[in-house]
Write an enzyme that holds these catalytic residues in place. Structure first.
Site, mmCIF file in Angstrom:
data_model
loop_
_atom_site.group_PDB
_atom_site.id
_atom_site.type_symbol
_atom_site.label_atom_id
_atom_site.label_comp_id
_atom_site.label_asym_id
_atom_site.label_seq_id
_atom_site.Cartn_x
_atom_site.Cartn_y
_atom_site.Cartn_z
ATOM 1 N N ASN A 145 0.834 -1.199 0.000
ATOM 2 C CA ASN A 145 0.000 0.000 0.000
ATOM 3 C C ASN A 145 0.860 1.238 0.000
ATOM 4 O O ASN A 145 1.996 1.244 0.480
ATOM 5 C CB ASN A 145 -0.964 -0.002 1.198
ATOM 6 C CG ASN A 145 -0.327 0.602 2.432
ATOM 7 O OD1 ASN A 145 -0.250 1.827 2.566
ATOM 8 N ND2 ASN A 145 0.156 -0.245 3.323
ATOM 9 N N ILE A 154 -0.795 4.684 0.755
ATOM 10 C CA ILE A 154 -1.921 5.593 0.961
ATOM 11 C C ILE A 154 -1.414 7.013 1.185
ATOM 12 O O ILE A 154 -1.994 7.971 0.680
ATOM 13 C CB ILE A 154 -2.776 5.140 2.180
ATOM 14 C CG1 ILE A 154 -3.176 3.663 2.048
ATOM 15 C CG2 ILE A 154 -4.000 6.041 2.339
ATOM 16 C CD1 ILE A 154 -4.012 3.296 0.847
ATOM 17 N N CYS A 207 6.482 5.461 8.812
ATOM 18 C CA CYS A 207 5.656 5.346 7.620
ATOM 19 C C CYS A 207 6.522 5.379 6.377
ATOM 20 O O CYS A 207 7.226 6.351 6.136
ATOM 21 C CB CYS A 207 4.608 6.450 7.539
ATOM 22 S SG CYS A 207 3.576 6.237 6.079
ATOM 23 N N THR A 266 5.092 -1.734 8.098
ATOM 24 C CA THR A 266 5.217 -2.467 6.830
ATOM 25 C C THR A 266 6.664 -2.498 6.315
ATOM 26 O O THR A 266 7.479 -1.664 6.680
ATOM 27 C CB THR A 266 4.336 -1.834 5.743
ATOM 28 O OG1 THR A 266 4.694 -0.461 5.629
ATOM 29 C CG2 THR A 266 2.872 -1.959 6.096
ATOM 30 N N GLY A 279 0.612 -8.167 5.602
ATOM 31 C CA GLY A 279 -0.065 -9.450 5.413
ATOM 32 C C GLY A 279 0.833 -10.615 5.799
ATOM 33 O O GLY A 279 1.987 -10.437 6.201
ATOM 34 N N GLY A 338 2.133 -7.890 12.133
ATOM 35 C CA GLY A 338 2.646 -8.307 10.828
ATOM 36 C C GLY A 338 2.072 -9.655 10.453
ATOM 37 O O GLY A 338 2.558 -10.686 10.897
ATOM 38 N N GLY A 339 0.996 -9.636 9.673
ATOM 39 C CA GLY A 339 0.473 -10.878 9.115
ATOM 40 C C GLY A 339 -0.283 -11.766 10.063
ATOM 41 O O GLY A 339 -0.452 -12.957 9.789
#
Lengths: 396, 274
Positions: free
Chosen positions: A155, A157, A216, A278, A302, A328-329
């Protein structure tokens, strides 16, 4: 009076022999009939039925007399719907912050908590971490903002949010009614930005802690603070000076030395850590010969990143003495157990919610079932069970 | 909106448009409206991970069935497109905004491109008994058109193909001027270049004098597509730029006033620019 089904819009089969005028006439007649039925359907309905449009469960005559046996029944029904009732799942997810269970909704995957409340009972979660909040409103990044990857998503965003003042004004009153603690995720470009957001959000109903997003990957400079131990410590110290609420720092796996950042922010007064944000990643659109994401690279989340998150949780948990929240996932209670045994005091469920909105609740239920099945007094017995210091020594 | 396990009733190939999946899902069917969509999980596992959004192509409340057109795009789309009768399908919906037909509309003009036929068919089936409906559909070739036998007989069906294999050679915008004079209301769904062309017609109408055909363009409603994540309004992956600022296709949309949608070179305007 028996409950009549709520109005259904009729889908009339098309008959070609009728003229359009005949059809219109028939349609308008049916419409009038339906209106009458709709009003009549409310006759004899209980207050609950009239308000919700749903028949009351047992179908008996509505009563205003409080019946003790019905309260017991209702309680039993609630406990059946909440298998975690009666199991000690409470954990300290940060110094001074005890939650009813170790399952949090991860920032950026749960909006402001109000959206999924339309679908699931969010009050069964340990807490909700809101969408990254900045000093000023941000429009976010150009399209595309999302791309699918093996067992995960990328992502970009770009922290689209309405700014701290608007978040506090609009969502404070809604959080007050949500029935779940809220952790505010704070993002910024300077130490002042972080301090501004925290000061603005102070006193907002239901807010129990701040999670500093120093990691981020999708905004310029967003990862700067999280990659440098000194900068991460500086922003932590500055925020600690303006709030008594627990401050959690969300670590980035993209830092050269994650453990060094973890140690530095603990030293600076952080009350907890989230591991991890992430992982930087990319996909290329072969037909257009350019990256799919508008910003080129983005953040991978994920199940694909679970082993990375688990490894870092395991490392960080041994290096610090403040609680660590694994992220995380996580898709299931089994995944959550891995994080708890690796030293996490709680987990965040994020990307899994997109595929299965009930995933966070299933994790809560599964953890309760595990504690019960193993005959544990509390879920806390599992925290760090797989760490070398506490578990069996690892093979050399 | 609800989570519901639907059961596939039938899977029929519709030319090059995709697989037409009929799914028994009374909960979703009972709540759905034209323009809204259902978010379908591609399996029970986590790879592929993201649900796929499909606009309702048919809503049969009485039977409790919905129909969607599934293009086999990506592993998730392929998995869904391959479901057969009896297979279970994890549904989240209905989601998003719906088309609103005015009570006083006598002549309704529907415009579809590609799988954008989906909500237009729902409208055609629902409105054919109430007013005059003309549906214009454009595609690359005859294989990309919706079969006329799957439309109410009273709907006037106008088709255009880019290769001239069926109907008028050209695009939907080529046949619109004469129909706009007749129409009271205009609704459209299709690829971005088609919607952008409608947007240009609307802009011209807004600038021009009061002439017949102007009103439906000024008030037109369109359903748009965007890459989507959660479909619950939380991830903000699917935003587009509108007159009111950023808007989520999954929440504020997918149906927007054409006048509000911002275009840029035939595509959605770039998000994030002031």
């Amino acid at each position: 009076m028996p409950w009549r089904r709520p109005r259904r819009r009729e889908e009339r089969a098309y008959e070609s022999r009728e003229s359009p005028e005949e059809r219109l006439e028939r349609a308008s007649e049916a419409e009038e009939e339906r209106d009458t039925v709709e009003l009549a359907a409310l006759d004899g309905a209980s207050i609950v039925e009239a308000a919700t449009g749903e028949p009351e469960a047992d179908g008996s005559a509505p009563s205003l007399v409080i019946d003790a046996s019905r309260i017991d029944e209702a309680r039993a029904a609630r406990d059946a719907a909440r298998p975690e009732e009666g199991v000690d799942l409470s954990v300290e997810v940060a110094r001074g912050l005890r939650l009813r269970n170790p399952v949090l909704a991860a920032s950026g995957t749960f909006g402001q908590g109000t959206e999924y409340a339309e679908l699931i009972d969010v009050s069964r979660l340990g807490a909700v971490v809101n969408k990254g909040t900045t000093r000023n409103p941000r429009p976010g990044n150009p399209q595309y903002r999302i791309a699918e990857t093996p067992a995960g998503i990328l992502n970009s965003i770009g922290l689209e949010n309405p700014g701290a003042e608007e978040v506090a004004r609009t969502y404070g009153p809604r959080w007050a009614k949500l029935g779940v603690p809220v952790v505010v995720n704070v993002a910024g470009y300077s130490v002042d930005d972080y301090v501004f957001v925290v000061e603005t959000m102070l006193g907002t109903p239901a807010v129990v802690a701040f999670e500093l997003n120093v990691s981020c990957p999708n905004v310029k400079g967003g990862m700067l603070f999280g990659c440098d131990p000194l900068l991460a410590a500086e922003v932590t110290r500055a925020v600690k000076q303006v709030t008594d609420l627990p401050v959690i720092v969300k670590l980035t796996p993209n830092a050269p030395d994650v453990v060094a950042v973890a140690r530095a922010v603990e030293e600076a007064g952080a009350d907890g850590l989230t591991a991890i944000n992430t992982v930087l990643g990319m996909r290329i659109d072969v037909a257009r010969r350019r990256p799919i994401l508008g910003t080129g690279s983005g953040g991978l989340s994920g199940p694909a990143i679970r082993p990375i998150a688990l490894h870092l949780t395991y490392q960080v948990a041994q290096a610090v003495s403040i609680p660590v929240i694994g992220a995380g996932g996580v898709t299931s209670a089994r995944d959550a157990l891995e994080f708890l045994m690796a030293g996490a005091s709680a987990v965040q469920v994020g990307t899994a919610t997109f595929a299965d909105p009930e995933a966070p609740l299933r994790v809560v239920e599964g953890l309760a079932a595990y504690v019960r099945a193993q005959g544990l007094a509390s879920i806390r017995e599992l925290i760090g069970a797989a760490l070398p210091a506490r578990g069996a020594p690892l093979a050399e | 909106m609800i989570l519901e396990e639907g059961r596939v009733v039938a899977n029929t190939a519709i030319g090059e448009l995709g697989a037409l999946l009929q799914v028994h899902a009374p909960g979703v069917a009972g709540r759905a409206a034209a323009g809204q969509f259902v978010h379908v999980r591609p399996g029970r596992g986590w790879d592929p991970l993201l649900r796929r959004p499909y606009s309702f192509n048919r809503i049969d409340r009485r039977a409790g069935d919905i129909e969607v057109i599934v293009k086999p795009l990506g592993t998730g789309g392929e998995w869904i497109a391959e479901r057969g009768p009896g297979d279970a399908l994890d549904l989240l919906g209905p989601l998003g905004s719906a088309f609103v037909v005015r009570r006083d509309t006598r002549n309704l003009l529907l415009v579809a491109g590609g799988t954008g036929i989906a909500p237009m068919r729902v409208l055609a089936e629902r409105e054919a008994a109430r007013r005059n409906v003309t549906l214009v559909m454009g595609g690359r070739s005859v294989a990309h058109l919706w079969p006329s036998e799957r439309l109410p007989a009273s709907v006037e069906y106008v088709t255009t193909t880019e290769d001239g294999s069926f109907g008028v050679r050209g695009r939907v915008t080529d046949v619109l001027p004469r129909l706009l004079v007749w129409a009271d209301q205009l609704m459209a769904c299709g690829p971005w270049p088609m919607l952008a062309a409608l947007g240009r017609m609307r802009d011209d109408a807004a600038r021009g004098p009061t002439v017949p055909g102007r009103a439906p363009l000024l008030e037109a409603q369109v359903a748009v597509e965007q890459h989507m994540g959660c479909a619950m309004g939380v991830c903000r992956a699917c935003v587009i730029v509108t007159a009111q600022g950023n808007a989520r296709v999954c929440r504020e949309g997918p149906v927007f006033a054409l006048a509000d949608v911002r275009f840029e070179a035939g595509e959605p305007a770039t998000v994030g620019l002031p």
